[in-house]
Write an enzyme that holds these catalytic residues in place. Structure first.
Site, PDB file in Angstrom:
ATOM      1  N   THR A 195      39.049  55.693 -10.147  1.00 42.87           N
ATOM      2  CA  THR A 195      39.680  54.878 -11.181  1.00 42.87           C
ATOM      3  C   THR A 195      38.689  54.426 -12.237  1.00 42.87           C
ATOM      4  O   THR A 195      37.492  54.336 -11.986  1.00 42.87           O
ATOM      5  CB  THR A 195      40.397  53.662 -10.563  1.00 42.87           C
ATOM      6  N   ARG A 196      39.231  54.159 -13.413  1.00 42.05           N
ATOM      7  CA  ARG A 196      38.453  53.517 -14.481  1.00 42.05           C
ATOM      8  C   ARG A 196      39.312  52.406 -15.066  1.00 42.05           C
ATOM      9  O   ARG A 196      39.163  51.996 -16.192  1.00 42.05           O
ATOM     10  CB  ARG A 196      38.062  54.537 -15.549  1.00 42.05           C
ATOM     11  N   HIS A 200      47.270  48.360 -11.590  1.00 42.73           N
ATOM     12  CA  HIS A 200      48.627  47.829 -11.787  1.00 42.73           C
ATOM     13  C   HIS A 200      49.475  48.269 -10.604  1.00 42.73           C
ATOM     14  O   HIS A 200      48.992  48.906  -9.667  1.00 42.73           O
ATOM     15  CB  HIS A 200      49.187  48.216 -13.157  1.00 42.73           C
ATOM     16  N   HIS A 203      49.357  51.963  -9.556  1.00 46.48           N
ATOM     17  CA  HIS A 203      48.171  52.373  -8.785  1.00 46.48           C
ATOM     18  C   HIS A 203      48.330  51.957  -7.325  1.00 46.48           C
ATOM     19  O   HIS A 203      48.050  52.728  -6.403  1.00 46.48           O
ATOM     20  CB  HIS A 203      46.898  51.728  -9.353  1.00 46.48           C
ATOM     21  N   ARG A 289      48.434  61.509 -12.606  1.00 50.89           N
ATOM     22  CA  ARG A 289      49.060  62.193 -13.741  1.00 50.89           C
ATOM     23  C   ARG A 289      48.056  62.098 -14.890  1.00 50.89           C
ATOM     24  O   ARG A 289      47.466  61.040 -15.111  1.00 50.89           O
ATOM     25  CB  ARG A 289      50.346  61.449 -14.091  1.00 50.89           C
ATOM     26  N   ASP A 290      47.827  63.172 -15.576  1.00 51.55           N
ATOM     27  CA  ASP A 290      46.846  63.232 -16.669  1.00 51.55           C
ATOM     28  C   ASP A 290      45.488  62.676 -16.223  1.00 51.55           C
ATOM     29  O   ASP A 290      44.833  61.926 -16.952  1.00 51.55           O
ATOM     30  CB  ASP A 290      47.363  62.471 -17.896  1.00 51.55           C
TER      31      ASP A 290
END
Lengths: 385, 72
Positions: A195-196, A200, A203, A289-290
């Site tokens: 993660t960066r 929320h 996640h 996603r992405d």
């Protein structure tokens, strides 16, 4: 019964930290060697190499490996590797240095490693950008950074002789440590989460979905260079501490940082992130996603599709669909398990959350846990400027 | 010699090659350390064991740090 964590990538966890008499000798030698000053992002990658995060790499790529990674997404020995780990230099920095020589790599003027120069070679930065980022558009932060790099690359093995202090020392674990830790906890299956962002509800949903069928969750925020508008590193950690304290069972989560730059290389970086977590001992890896995307440079599921090209990766990717809150279901769900129409769905938008936090507002509870929002709002400015 | 160590013999040729390997690539402080590592790797492959095997001292150091940081 011994716990089974993932085998390191390439078969062996690299350790290139000099110790004992060799360390003393190399520190002495480094004083006399030609010096190459490193920027922070490369200096921390030297430490990543030395501590096995980038196993099987023993140093910066030589040309043969570089070209294989660039065009085949594999090292020359066919082991998957998608992001070239290279050291760029200007010709005037290495005057008199020839292949076979040792050089000292310094950070803030202090030698941190000794490198055996195996090869000095030229590179085409545009070609790098085209292959790694799939674009040469300088609006892509990775492309812009690449084009600013120096003219030559030098490759060869490194030996670490000093540690770079971190603001997050408490959270800084190396693969040989996480491997012992997971074993101590009795975990056989561990899912890694890159993660960066501050977490929320979306996640949390994917992490808990993955945790349902694994023994442990390894939350591994990336600390280092990020683009403007991203959450600051200390904010991400505070937000996760709040989430773990209030919403996760005791002893199922390990939170530790990874010091390396975001490349925003989308699908290639998704594979890279998975490999790094494999080295930490993860058996599974959540691919978002992405994943590692930026703007509209990559399709939303490109980072999922690329895993088809790597059946030999040695870590299982988990593709968990984006979560939303469904008013009819009365909870967090995803499109695969919710039959209700768009009118019932409340989407979780990272952009919206950031906008609200910027104004000092707490996002609604279906988007972000109140304790997490409070932890973020304790910072005067939670975002990278 | 500590009680948990035993003496083994290897050919001089292999010993010299191991020494040269360490000089060239580093990563090990002695031939003994390299031999122990290689053997551990080979044996763990054989047993299907997925992690690197550490010496007791190394593992204890790792655990100490993990304890100090509150991870265990």
């Amino acid at each position: 019964m011994v716990a089974m964590v993932s085998k390191p990538h390439g078969g062996r966890l690299v350790r290139r930290r000099a110790t004992g008499k060799r360390l003393e000798a190399l520190r002495e030698e480094a004083k006399e060697l030609p010096k190459i000053e490193l920027p922070y992002d490369i200096a921390v990658d030297v430490e990543n190499i030395a501590n096995g995060v980038f196993s099987p790499l023993e140093g910066f790529l030589v040309q043969e490996d570089y070209l294989h990674v660039l065009y085949d997404m594999r090292l020359s020995n066919d082991v998957p590797w998608t992001i070239p780990i290279v050291l760029d230099v200007d010709p005037d920095e290495i005057v008199g240095v020839k292949e076979g020589d040792d050089v000292a790599l310094t950070y803030n003027g202090k030698p941190i490693a000794v490198m055996r120069v195996e090869e000095i070679y030229g590179w085409d930065k545009k070609e790098y950008a085209k292959m790694v980022y799939k674009t040469t558009d300088t609006r892509h932060p990775g492309v812009a950074k690449t084009l600013e790099k120096k003219e030559l690359l030098i490759g060869g093995p490194i030996d670490l002789i000093d540690h770079i202090e971190s603001r997050f020392e408490k959270y800084l674990l190396w693969p040989e440590e996480t491997r012992v830790l997971f074993r101590e906890k009795g975990w056989k299956t561990i899912v890694g989460f890159q993660t960066r962002n501050a977490p929320h509800r979306g996640h949390e949903y994917v992490q808990k979905a993955a945790l349902t069928f694994t023994d442990g969750l390894f939350i591994n925020p990336l600390v280092g260079w990020k683009k403007k508008g991203d959450f600051k590193d200390e904010v991400i950690l505070a937000a996760y501490e709040a989430l773990i304290k209030h919403y996760y069972p005791k002893d199922v989560v390990v939170l530790a940082v990874l010091r390396t730059a975001m490349r925003y290389a989308g699908p290639r970086e998704a594979i890279h992130h998975a490999i790094l977590r494999k080295n930490f001992g993860c058996t599974h890896f959540i691919v978002g996603r992405d994943h590692a995307g930026v703007g509209n440079f990559y399709g939303p599921y490109e980072a999922w599709d690329i895993f088809d090209e790597f059946p030999d990766l040695g870590i299982t990717p988990l593709f968990i669909r984006e979560a939303f809150y469904c008013k009819k279901c009365g909870g967090m769900v995803n499109a695969k398990i919710c039959p209700h129409g768009e009118e019932h769905r409340l989407k979780i938008s990272g952009t919206k959350i950031r906008e609200m936090l910027k104004k000092g507002e707490k996002p609604p509870e279906y988007m972000m846990r109140p304790e997490v929002a409070e932890a973020i709002l304790r910072f005067d400015n939670p975002f990278v400027e | 010699m500590s009680e948990d160590k035993v003496t083994i013999k290897i050919s001089k040729d292999v010993y010299e090659k191991a020494k040269q390997y360490i000089e060239k690539y580093g990563g090990f402080n002695s031939v003994e350390e390299l031999v122990e590592f290689v053997l551990n790797e080979a044996l763990s492959e054989e047993q299907g064991e997925a992690q690197r095997v550490y010496s007791k001292e190394e593992e204890e150091k790792v655990k100490e740090r993990l304890r100090a940081l509150g991870y265990i």
